[in-house]
Every structure is written in C-alpha cells, then in structure tokens.
Design a protein around this motif. Sequence first.
Motif, mmCIF file in Angstrom:
data_model
loop_
_atom_site.group_PDB
_atom_site.id
_atom_site.type_symbol
_atom_site.label_atom_id
_atom_site.label_comp_id
_atom_site.label_asym_id
_atom_site.label_seq_id
_atom_site.Cartn_x
_atom_site.Cartn_y
_atom_site.Cartn_z
ATOM 1 N N ASN A 144 1.309 -5.178 -29.101
ATOM 2 C CA ASN A 144 2.627 -4.555 -29.037
ATOM 3 C C ASN A 144 2.666 -3.360 -28.090
ATOM 4 N N ALA A 145 1.657 -2.495 -28.185
ATOM 5 C CA ALA A 145 1.640 -1.292 -27.357
ATOM 6 C C ALA A 145 1.471 -1.639 -25.884
ATOM 7 N N GLY A 146 0.537 -2.544 -25.588
ATOM 8 C CA GLY A 146 0.287 -2.910 -24.197
ATOM 9 C C GLY A 146 1.486 -3.574 -23.548
ATOM 10 N N GLY A 147 2.159 -4.447 -24.292
ATOM 11 C CA GLY A 147 3.330 -5.106 -23.746
ATOM 12 C C GLY A 147 4.460 -4.136 -23.443
ATOM 13 N N THR A 148 4.678 -3.196 -24.351
ATOM 14 C CA THR A 148 5.736 -2.203 -24.151
ATOM 15 C C THR A 148 5.393 -1.269 -22.992
ATOM 16 N N GLU A 149 4.136 -0.903 -22.891
ATOM 17 C CA GLU A 149 3.712 -0.042 -21.778
ATOM 18 C C GLU A 149 4.012 -0.716 -20.440
ATOM 19 N N ALA A 150 3.700 -1.999 -20.330
ATOM 20 C CA ALA A 150 3.954 -2.724 -19.082
ATOM 21 C C ALA A 150 5.446 -2.801 -18.778
ATOM 22 N N ALA A 151 6.256 -3.030 -19.807
ATOM 23 C CA ALA A 151 7.701 -3.131 -19.603
ATOM 24 C C ALA A 151 8.302 -1.798 -19.174
ATOM 25 N N THR A 152 7.906 -0.716 -19.839
ATOM 26 C CA THR A 152 8.437 0.604 -19.502
ATOM 27 C C THR A 152 8.018 1.003 -18.096
ATOM 28 N N ALA A 153 6.781 0.713 -17.746
ATOM 29 C CA ALA A 153 6.297 1.022 -16.391
ATOM 30 C C ALA A 153 7.098 0.260 -15.342
ATOM 31 N N VAL A 187 -14.559 -12.513 -41.175
ATOM 32 C CA VAL A 187 -13.242 -11.887 -41.187
ATOM 33 C C VAL A 187 -13.081 -11.016 -39.951
ATOM 34 N N GLU A 188 -11.956 -11.169 -39.267
ATOM 35 C CA GLU A 188 -11.726 -10.389 -38.059
ATOM 36 C C GLU A 188 -10.239 -10.234 -37.801
ATOM 37 N N THR A 189 -9.939 -9.331 -36.857
ATOM 38 C CA THR A 189 -8.569 -9.127 -36.413
ATOM 39 C C THR A 189 -8.411 -9.694 -35.014
ATOM 40 N N HIS A 190 -7.487 -10.626 -34.846
ATOM 41 C CA HIS A 190 -7.171 -11.180 -33.534
ATOM 42 C C HIS A 190 -5.980 -10.422 -32.964
ATOM 43 N N VAL A 191 -6.121 -9.868 -31.772
ATOM 44 C CA VAL A 191 -4.996 -9.239 -31.076
ATOM 45 C C VAL A 191 -4.673 -10.120 -29.878
ATOM 46 N N LEU A 192 -3.551 -10.814 -29.938
ATOM 47 C CA LEU A 192 -3.187 -11.759 -28.893
ATOM 48 C C LEU A 192 -2.433 -11.047 -27.775
ATOM 49 N N PRO A 193 -2.696 -11.397 -26.530
ATOM 50 C CA PRO A 193 -2.028 -10.718 -25.416
ATOM 51 C C PRO A 193 -0.553 -11.063 -25.339
ATOM 52 N N THR A 194 0.219 -10.173 -24.735
ATOM 53 C CA THR A 194 1.627 -10.421 -24.434
ATOM 54 C C THR A 194 1.764 -10.628 -22.927
ATOM 55 N N ARG A 195 2.965 -11.049 -22.505
ATOM 56 C CA ARG A 195 3.194 -11.360 -21.090
ATOM 57 C C ARG A 195 4.548 -10.806 -20.676
ATOM 58 N N LEU A 196 4.588 -10.074 -19.567
ATOM 59 C CA LEU A 196 5.838 -9.537 -19.043
ATOM 60 C C LEU A 196 6.499 -10.604 -18.176
#
Length: 340
Positions: free
Chosen positions: A165-174, A314-323
């Motif tokens: 979520n953070a990475g995707g929003t950062e790319a959009a705002t930039a 047990v793990e946490t998967h963080v899936l990438p977003t795309r602009l």
Amino acid sequence: MQARPPTMNDVAATASVGLKTVSRFVNGATNIDPVLAARIALAIEALDYRHNLAAASIRPGRSSKLIGLVISDLANPYYSSLARSIERVCSEHGYLLMSMSCDEDTERHQLLIDRLIAQRVDGLIVVPPRDDPNAWADGARWRIPLVVVDRPVTAPGIHTILADNAGGTEAATAELVRQGAARVAFIGDSLKLYTMRERLAGYRRIIEHDDLRLSARLTFTGAHTADQASDIVLSLLEKNLADAIFAANNRSTIGALRAFARAGHRLPLIGFDDFEAAPLLNPAVSVVAQDVAEMGRVAAETVLAAAQGLAPLVETHVLPTRLVLRGSEAKEISGTEWLE
C-alpha cells in the motif's frame, strides 16, 4: 504444535455433569436443572468451547470440504473480486466457499467467525474488522487454519497476505508531482484501517519534501462513501485549494469523478484500486492496481494447504502494486469535457 479445541467431554468434566446433559444443553434443551445449566455455561465460557453444528453429519477423519470467507462488504468491487478469486481456487480443489460480509461491525464479525467454526469449515480466510482487528484472532488461531488478507493482525502464527500500500501510493504521488502538482490532496477513509495508514505513509514520503509543504494541509480521511469523497473534492475545486487528487480507494475515486462532473472541470487524478470502468472514461482513470486475483489465489492455496496439513512456515506475503497511467494524471487533456 497447535492445542486441540475443547470438546463436549471437556465441558462435561469441567462442569462435573454427564455428557448427555451437556449435549442437551448445547442443543437448546430447556428442561435442565438451572444449577447444572449454570455450571455448563460457565464451563463453556472458561474453555472457549464452540458447538460443532456439522459434527453429526461428518464422520471422524472426514473433511467438510468447506472454506469460510469473512470480508468487509461484498458490494465493494475490491472484495467481490477477492471472493471470486478465492472461490475459483477452492472449486478447483473440490471445496465450497462460504462468503459472508461483516460491514465493519465488530460484533457481527465475531458472530460470523463463530458460526463458520460451528459449521466445521476446514479453514478461514478473513479480512479483519476496522475497529478491532485483533481481539478475535487469538481464539481462532488454534482452532482452525486461518489466513488474513488486506489487513494484518498482531496475533502470532497466522498467515498474512497484504499489498504494498505504501509503495504504490508513493509512486502515484510522485507521478502527480512530476506532472507539476505542488498541492496534492489525499482523499481517503478512516485511519483505523491499516490500508489507509499505509497509503497515507506513502503519500507523506513525497509531500513532506519542503517544496510540497502546502499539501500537508490537504489530507482528508473521513470519506467512507463516494458521496463524502465527492463533497470534499467539490469543496477543493470551488476554493482552488489543490492541484491534483490522490484518491486512496475506489470509492474515493468515484467520488472525485462525480465532483469533477458537478463542477464541470477536473484536476489530475490517480486512484488506488482499479475498477472496470476506469479505462472507459474520458480521460481514462490512472490507478495504483493491486493484483486482487493473485491475493485471493495465494490466500486460498495457503489455507487449503494448512487444512491438508501441508502448510509452509507461517509468513507474511506483501504483493507488489502497479502504477497504471491512462491519462487522468496529466494536467491538460485535449477534447475532454466533464458533464453532469
């Protein structure tokens, strides 16, 4: 090794009553001695016992072939897409998916979890509720294979599937800044939501630069509906307070588009979450796209593996977003008209 769930025998032993009396109690019999009924009720509460409504119809060692899904709102395109993806994988493996919506109601969420466990589902996939995402998870963790999606919980030992979520929003705002915006407004839902907190964090990484300090006053986190988002954006347009809009979920995006139509002019816009009409509008709406189908696939395959005793660590998967840039992020677009 996970502790086994309490049984009716455990309740009988704790309450010092016969097994048949406990069975009658949990099945709704009313002609039980009040003293015995009170002891059974206390034992059930102390043991956190859940009556298995389906146990009588499933022989020992047999699977119910049911997976439970509890989400926020099935009417939201994001969650309906997630449910479709999970259902597809479950069906491919011979499982039936039982989908339920809690509407962000914490008490209803707990009721749905308890009911699904009582129906002897083989596993649970859950979007935690906004107001109390953690309270239910400790009790559910040891009783049944559990995967949480979209929002994490603090309880240990739970598979978690998230988007960046953070990475995707950062790319959009930039990108909005690159297009020339010095005042980028953030329009989103309550910060009780993990996703909103993460998206706001990504936004702030960009706007906290000295050249964008005016954007710091343009953070709006009270838009739970499209109408609320529309009112906020319309006010920004009327007062000329913003150069661009970042809409932090699909409802905020729809609200911004409604405001543009009402005002008769637009601002550069990027929304978080894609939706079916986005490429069809004029201009087509630029978005931060999550791979919702992949999130559903990973969640379903993880819970099915756990139900079959084959789960990975047990793990946490963080899936990438795309602009996905389609034109709405630009300042000027020839031939575009926003009509009521």
